[in-house]
Scaffold this active site. Sequence first.
Site, PDB file in Angstrom:
ATOM      1  N   GLY A   1       4.900  -1.347   2.540  1.00 32.54           N
ATOM      2  CA  GLY A   1       4.184  -0.123   2.233  1.00 32.54           C
ATOM      3  C   GLY A   1       5.093   1.082   2.118  1.00 32.54           C
TER       4      GLY A   1
ATOM      5  CG  HIS B   1      -0.226  -0.102   2.537  1.00 27.54           C
ATOM      6  ND1 HIS B   1       0.365   0.959   3.172  1.00 27.54           N
ATOM      7  CD2 HIS B   1      -0.021  -1.179   3.332  1.00 27.54           C
ATOM      8  CE1 HIS B   1       0.890   0.568   4.315  1.00 27.54           C
ATOM      9  NE2 HIS B   1       0.690  -0.731   4.436  1.00 27.54           N
ATOM     10  CG  ASP B   2      -0.287   4.220   1.395  1.00 25.99           C
ATOM     11  OD1 ASP B   2      -1.179   4.944   0.931  1.00 25.99           O
ATOM     12  OD2 ASP B   2      -0.448   3.504   2.409  1.00 25.99           O
TER      13      ASP B   2
END
Length: 261
Positions: A141, A123-124
Amino acid sequence: MTKREIHPQAIVAASAKLGAGVQIGPYAVVGENVELGDGSVLHAHTTVEGPSKFGKNNTFYSFSAIGGDPQDYTFRDERTELVAGDGNIFREYVTVSRGTEKGGGKTSLGDNNFFLAYSHVGHDCVIGSNTLFVNGATLAGHVTVEDFATIGAFCPVHQFCRIGRYAYIGASTVITQDVPPFFKIVTERETKSFGINAIGLERKGFSAARLQALKRAYRLLLRSKLNTSQAVAQMRKSLGDSADVQELIKFIESAERGIVK
């Protein structure tokens, strides 16, 4: 080609937006709020979740899972997204997560990235363009990977690290700090030989005489003060009547990348 081709056994959400020429194979799933650009191809058993937006000519291979929920304990089903450019290739079992609210809410991929089987983008993350993720390359992430970087097989990258442009990370290298652009990074190699596979060979029916010949060959090759060529010559002279040793010699002499010693 402008006509879309959707297999009758595919599942496409009502809110999904499909560009011209999109092809969706059997048992593929296109979730809510997914936008697929022109010419994108989803092979059988692919899953693409949203909110996510993809440019043109992206290809998703079987069992890839793209745009799924972030793997984050704090995620509470808030709206986050994945945005990708054109020409990306997601091979089998690749996973790419959407962003998290605390991380800015978006995972971003550029153009023409190649994700080989079992690679993962957390994520991100922010991925540039023309990168290569070899099998099993894994980003935690919040990682940034700049254009033309290569992340080798089975390389885990710690969260918040940056991989600079044109950097090359060799296989099985653990990354816990930023990798500068143009650098080549690889973990120290300590692969060594520790003798013949005696127990395994015995279980396969090798006689004591065959094992003894191989042990003698091993000692000449790896435990004497002879170099490889000298050891092979001595093996041929003193153990030439062993078919197993002859096979070993043939293998060594045909090696183009050297042998593990």
